[in-house]
Enzyme design. Sequence first.
Site, PDB file in Angstrom:
ATOM      1  N   HIS A   1      64.079 -38.725  -0.421  1.00  0.00           N
ATOM      2  CA  HIS A   1      64.185 -39.082  -1.848  1.00  0.00           C
ATOM      3  C   HIS A   1      64.047 -40.595  -2.032  1.00  0.00           C
ATOM      4  O   HIS A   1      63.419 -41.066  -2.985  1.00  0.00           O
ATOM      5  CB  HIS A   1      65.508 -38.597  -2.428  1.00  0.00           C
TER       6      HIS A   1
ATOM      7  N   HIS B   1      60.743 -30.680  -7.467  1.00  0.00           N
ATOM      8  CA  HIS B   1      61.474 -31.280  -6.339  1.00  0.00           C
ATOM      9  C   HIS B   1      60.708 -31.093  -5.034  1.00  0.00           C
ATOM     10  O   HIS B   1      60.741 -31.967  -4.159  1.00  0.00           O
ATOM     11  CB  HIS B   1      62.882 -30.700  -6.217  1.00  0.00           C
TER      12      HIS B   1
ATOM     13  N   ASP C   1      59.646 -34.034  -2.437  1.00  0.00           N
ATOM     14  CA  ASP C   1      59.832 -34.017  -0.984  1.00  0.00           C
ATOM     15  C   ASP C   1      58.528 -34.327  -0.245  1.00  0.00           C
ATOM     16  O   ASP C   1      58.522 -35.048   0.765  1.00  0.00           O
ATOM     17  CB  ASP C   1      60.370 -32.662  -0.522  1.00  0.00           C
TER      18      ASP C   1
ATOM     19  N   HIS D   1      59.919 -29.372   4.750  1.00  0.00           N
ATOM     20  CA  HIS D   1      59.940 -30.655   5.457  1.00  0.00           C
ATOM     21  C   HIS D   1      59.234 -30.545   6.808  1.00  0.00           C
ATOM     22  O   HIS D   1      58.542 -31.476   7.226  1.00  0.00           O
ATOM     23  CB  HIS D   1      61.385 -31.122   5.663  1.00  0.00           C
TER      24      HIS D   1
END
Length: 272
Positions: free
Chosen positions: A77, A232, A236, A258
Amino acid sequence: MHQRTVAKAVTYTGIGLHSGQDVTITINPAPPGTGIVFSRIDLPGKPQVAAIAGNVTNAMRATTLENGLAKVFTVEHLLAAFYALEIDNCLVEIDAAEPPVADGSSLPFVKMIQEAGAVEQNVLRKLVTIKKAQIVRADDKFITILPYDGFRITFTSINPHPMLGVQFGDYEINQDVFIREIAPARTIGFMHEVEALKAQGLALGGSLENAVVYDNEKALTPLRFEDELVRHKILDIIGDLVLAGRIKGHVIAVKSSHALNTALAKEIVEHI
């Protein structure tokens, strides 16, 4: 375009999302060519780890960077905010392994960088221009990047929760779009996962104040966007791919994570 750093030091204190520990970070000006570097000031010698793809050691639920004794995680973030506000060089002093979760989004870090201001430096910025398609796959998930004159992210999120389902987002990433459409989107969590995550030592600092939490039927947190989840996910991706540099390309992803994001960052670095 020239490289930029923050104009002055700014400090922020909060708790880590996964660690649950109190933590203070200070963003400091850094010389040209430094990149984004984290310094663990709570450890002897203040060991440092650079925010580069080669330092990624774990990507379960968050991105972890390690270099010797210096380890930081859930950095995506903050890194996304540095990318969007065009900060190339910064020394981030941190007194724990994980930055503050703040409100679960990137917006508090945007405000922190805005408070610090920015100064142009006398060295040209290097861009990573994608010249051919690269892709990372895992089961029914993938992320690919294609040549493109700009930085664009197209993401499809597929979630079995009745309030989520399929969400689609497509954004040309620039500073204004990031601050307005992407930065405010918060981390998503599910009540049925909470105990399992905490048993793994994760989400120890999570709460309704720093995440969008769903039970089996509804969101327990007021949404900022109807499609906050996919926004979101795009946030990421920005934070993970900046580990490969300032990229020019079009990212297309379905159910990426991720792990896939950082794997693509490493692929990009290998082909520079």
